[in-house]
Motif scaffolding. Structure first.
Motif, mmCIF file in Angstrom:
data_model
loop_
_atom_site.group_PDB
_atom_site.id
_atom_site.type_symbol
_atom_site.label_atom_id
_atom_site.label_comp_id
_atom_site.label_asym_id
_atom_site.label_seq_id
_atom_site.Cartn_x
_atom_site.Cartn_y
_atom_site.Cartn_z
ATOM 1 N N ILE A 55 0.940 -1.256 0.022
ATOM 2 C CA ILE A 55 -0.015 -0.101 0.016
ATOM 3 C C ILE A 55 0.861 1.194 0.082
ATOM 4 O O ILE A 55 0.630 2.074 -0.772
ATOM 5 C CB ILE A 55 -0.753 0.065 1.256
ATOM 6 C CG1 ILE A 55 -1.969 -0.965 0.864
ATOM 7 C CG2 ILE A 55 -1.675 1.566 1.368
ATOM 8 C CD1 ILE A 55 -2.912 -1.559 2.392
ATOM 9 N N SER A 56 2.186 1.311 0.742
ATOM 10 C CA SER A 56 2.828 2.337 0.915
ATOM 11 C C SER A 56 4.217 1.989 1.482
ATOM 12 O O SER A 56 4.224 1.147 2.334
ATOM 13 C CB SER A 56 2.090 3.462 1.790
ATOM 14 O OG SER A 56 2.782 4.530 2.146
ATOM 15 N N GLN A 57 5.300 2.950 1.110
ATOM 16 C CA GLN A 57 6.345 2.582 1.580
ATOM 17 C C GLN A 57 6.576 3.102 3.032
ATOM 18 O O GLN A 57 7.500 2.870 3.662
ATOM 19 C CB GLN A 57 7.302 3.382 0.812
ATOM 20 C CG GLN A 57 7.489 5.065 0.913
ATOM 21 C CD GLN A 57 8.282 5.818 0.018
ATOM 22 O OE1 GLN A 57 7.910 5.740 -1.328
ATOM 23 N NE2 GLN A 57 9.191 6.192 0.738
ATOM 24 N N MET A 58 5.566 3.967 3.466
ATOM 25 C CA MET A 58 5.484 4.385 4.932
ATOM 26 C C MET A 58 5.392 3.176 5.650
ATOM 27 O O MET A 58 6.009 3.418 7.028
ATOM 28 C CB MET A 58 4.344 5.374 5.033
ATOM 29 C CG MET A 58 4.342 6.505 4.388
ATOM 30 S SD MET A 58 2.912 7.563 4.864
ATOM 31 C CE MET A 58 1.521 6.739 4.209
ATOM 32 N N PHE A 59 4.716 2.024 5.496
ATOM 33 C CA PHE A 59 4.760 0.847 6.332
ATOM 34 C C PHE A 59 6.022 0.508 6.588
ATOM 35 O O PHE A 59 6.366 0.342 7.662
ATOM 36 C CB PHE A 59 3.770 0.029 5.606
ATOM 37 C CG PHE A 59 3.426 -1.313 6.517
ATOM 38 C CD1 PHE A 59 2.635 -1.211 7.469
ATOM 39 C CD2 PHE A 59 4.138 -2.676 6.399
ATOM 40 C CE1 PHE A 59 2.293 -2.350 8.254
ATOM 41 C CE2 PHE A 59 4.090 -3.472 7.361
ATOM 42 C CZ PHE A 59 3.141 -3.543 8.266
ATOM 43 N N THR A 62 8.338 2.658 8.474
ATOM 44 C CA THR A 62 8.004 2.410 9.967
ATOM 45 C C THR A 62 8.496 1.240 10.869
ATOM 46 O O THR A 62 8.909 1.368 11.763
ATOM 47 C CB THR A 62 6.405 2.548 10.262
ATOM 48 O OG1 THR A 62 6.054 3.805 9.626
ATOM 49 C CG2 THR A 62 6.233 2.982 11.896
ATOM 50 N N ILE A 63 8.594 0.082 9.912
ATOM 51 C CA ILE A 63 9.108 -1.006 10.636
ATOM 52 C C ILE A 63 10.700 -0.977 10.641
ATOM 53 O O ILE A 63 11.047 -1.451 11.739
ATOM 54 C CB ILE A 63 8.618 -2.170 9.834
ATOM 55 C CG1 ILE A 63 7.064 -2.413 9.627
ATOM 56 C CG2 ILE A 63 9.098 -3.546 10.183
ATOM 57 C CD1 ILE A 63 6.368 -2.525 10.860
ATOM 58 N N ALA A 94 13.058 -4.258 1.458
ATOM 59 C CA ALA A 94 13.607 -3.363 0.733
ATOM 60 C C ALA A 94 13.450 -1.971 1.304
ATOM 61 O O ALA A 94 14.461 -1.054 1.459
ATOM 62 C CB ALA A 94 13.081 -3.208 -0.876
ATOM 63 N N ASP A 95 12.214 -1.756 1.776
ATOM 64 C CA ASP A 95 11.913 -0.454 2.452
ATOM 65 C C ASP A 95 12.873 -0.155 3.794
ATOM 66 O O ASP A 95 13.167 0.925 3.989
ATOM 67 C CB ASP A 95 10.638 -0.240 2.569
ATOM 68 C CG ASP A 95 9.797 0.086 1.450
ATOM 69 O OD1 ASP A 95 10.167 0.572 0.168
ATOM 70 O OD2 ASP A 95 8.578 -0.195 1.159
ATOM 71 N N ILE A 96 12.823 -1.382 4.530
ATOM 72 C CA ILE A 96 13.769 -1.385 5.780
ATOM 73 C C ILE A 96 15.074 -1.040 5.493
ATOM 74 O O ILE A 96 15.634 -0.243 6.134
ATOM 75 C CB ILE A 96 13.623 -2.635 6.440
ATOM 76 C CG1 ILE A 96 12.148 -2.727 6.958
ATOM 77 C CG2 ILE A 96 14.674 -2.737 7.654
ATOM 78 C CD1 ILE A 96 12.122 -4.369 7.608
ATOM 79 N N MET A 97 15.793 -1.878 4.367
ATOM 80 C CA MET A 97 17.172 -1.589 4.177
ATOM 81 C C MET A 97 17.443 -0.427 3.631
ATOM 82 O O MET A 97 18.672 0.461 3.699
ATOM 83 C CB MET A 97 17.576 -2.575 3.027
ATOM 84 C CG MET A 97 17.402 -3.952 3.727
ATOM 85 S SD MET A 97 18.210 -4.283 5.354
ATOM 86 C CE MET A 97 19.957 -3.954 4.830
ATOM 87 N N ARG A 98 16.350 0.428 2.782
ATOM 88 C CA ARG A 98 16.617 1.814 2.284
ATOM 89 C C ARG A 98 16.578 2.996 3.228
ATOM 90 O O ARG A 98 17.808 3.563 3.328
ATOM 91 C CB ARG A 98 15.699 2.064 1.219
ATOM 92 C CG ARG A 98 16.006 3.582 0.467
ATOM 93 C CD ARG A 98 14.786 3.727 -0.599
ATOM 94 N NE ARG A 98 13.568 4.155 0.232
ATOM 95 C CZ ARG A 98 12.492 3.360 0.503
ATOM 96 N NH1 ARG A 98 12.380 2.063 -0.580
ATOM 97 N NH2 ARG A 98 11.446 3.367 0.971
ATOM 98 N N LEU A 99 16.036 2.720 4.453
ATOM 99 C CA LEU A 99 15.926 3.601 5.549
ATOM 100 C C LEU A 99 17.124 3.402 6.169
ATOM 101 O O LEU A 99 17.667 4.616 6.849
ATOM 102 C CB LEU A 99 14.550 3.479 6.271
ATOM 103 C CG LEU A 99 14.335 4.687 7.055
ATOM 104 C CD1 LEU A 99 13.511 5.827 6.188
ATOM 105 C CD2 LEU A 99 13.768 4.573 8.451
#
Ligand code: SAH
Length: 359
Positions: A55-59, A62-63, A94-99
């Motif tokens: 749904i969103s990279q925000m999820f 946040t994790i 992927a979102d976790i590793m980017r952040l």
């Protein structure tokens, strides 16, 4: 074609001996050739369901924040496992590793390990995460001997459940048999052995109640908890589920975003059941972990700063993107969307760890 082949296979087996719902789910979801989770990518708008990371990279971001804070509370181990169960398209990881570029130590220390039964999704995960050199294991018992953060989003609900119904004379298992050449529900005789599989709370449910158990979900949690108890760390599982069993059946089928007959199209519909978090918490506690009270997804995400994340993203967004971001925020947090149905479960190895969101 394919679904007819799988239906025939299941009909042949069930005709001899009615299957437990768990055996039926295992065949429908994991049959090596025709199983739902073996051949297709069920995710996304054109699939059968959409998950929070999609749904969103925000999820995932946040994790990521949650993982970073947990790693710090674990004492910043110089090498640790970041493990995800059922990573789908690899989007959340992927979102976790980017952040995590914001925390060089975390990024250097983490070894990405995935558990995935779907070969085509493994390929997608490999592509999405190639720069982080992911590895796959079939079972958590094969994890290297390191501290671990174990994550699962919409994984436990995909694991097979068994169903039992409470009669005046005891509990009996609901199975899948064959009637007039078609798959049909069959009810066994009440048996003391059925009642023995249920928790104390379930056994107290009134006559007419249906109790579900997922031996496989319990096994996975047992393995996760054993690893974390020995090597330290935390497990975070997000799913739709309940805190205490209420006596209603939750086994269901979803096809193209709609409820479907669970026996109608094996191999082509997603079969799930709500997660019994009380069973998972009991297993974590037995292994010596500390389970924290369940949080609703909306509350958890807000406590971790989802609203600020939305503002930040909005700063550089076009008006149209701003609308999408607001819609995604709503879907993830609103009670009528995923906000309260989805729950967040956490258990940690160490009294010193107060996981973010539970402070
Ligand atoms: N976590 C992802 C995907 C959720 S769908 C997301 O939120 O988008 C469920 C995931 O679990 C899929 O990747 C599916 O292939 C995987 N899966 C289902 N049953 C499994 C099993 N028994 N063993 C390993 N992976 C499984």
């Amino acid at each position: 074609m394919e679904s007819a082949a799988l239906r025939d296979i299941i009909l042949r087996v069930a005709e001899k001996n009615p299957l437990t719902i768990a055996q039926y789910m295992e065949l429908a979801l994991q049959h090596p050739e025709y199983g739902y989770y073996r051949h297709s990518d069920p995710l996304g708008a054109d699939g059968d369901f959409v998950t929070a990371p999609e749904i969103s990279q925000m999820f995932g971001e946040t994790i990521a924040l949650w993982c970073l804070k947990t790693w710090r509370q674990m004492g910043e181990p110089p090498e640790f496992i970041l493990c995800e169960l059922g990573p789908g398209r690899g989007t959340m990881m992927a979102d976790i590793m980017r952040l995590s570029v914001q925390a060089e130590g975390f990024r250097k220390a983490c070894r990405v390990i995935l558990v995935e039964s779907n070969a085509s999704l493994r390929e997608r995960q490999d592509k999405a995460l190639v720069e982080h050199h992911p590895r796959w294991v079939d079972h958590l018992s094969a994890l290297p001997e390191l501290p671990a953060i174990i994550l699962a989003n919409e994984f436990f609900d995909a694991l097979p459940v068994r169903q039992f119904i409470h009669h005046e004379t005891g509990w009996s298992e609901i199975r899948v048999g064959v009637q007039d050449g078609a798959l049909a529900w069959v009810m066994g005789r009440p048996a003391p052995s059925a009642a023995m599989l249920l928790s104390e709370t379930q056994r107290k449910l009134p006559v007419g109640a249906i109790a579900e158990i997922s031996p496989q979900a319990q096994d996975v949690m047992r393995q996760a908890a054993a690893h974390i108890a020995e090597h330290s760390g935390a497990v975070l599982a997000i799913d739709y589920g309940y805190e205490t069993p209420g006596g209603n059946p939750t086994f269901q089928a979803l096809e193209k975003h709609r409820a479907a007959d669970p026996l109608g199209d094996p191999g082509h519909a997603d079969l799930t059941a709500h997660v019994d978090f009380s069973a998972l918490a009991a297993i974590a506690a037995q292994a010596g972990l500390r389970p924290w009270p369940l949080l609703e997804q909306g509350e958890f995400l807000r406590r971790l700063g989802l609203a600020q994340r939305r503002e930040q993203l909005g700063e550089q967004a076009t008006p149209e993107q701003k609308q999408d971001i607001a819609a995604a925020y709503h879907r993830l947090t609103a009670p009528e969307a995923m906000g309260t149905l989805f729950k967040v479960f956490c258990a940690v190895s160490d009294a010193k760890i107060t996981p973010a969101g539970w402070e």
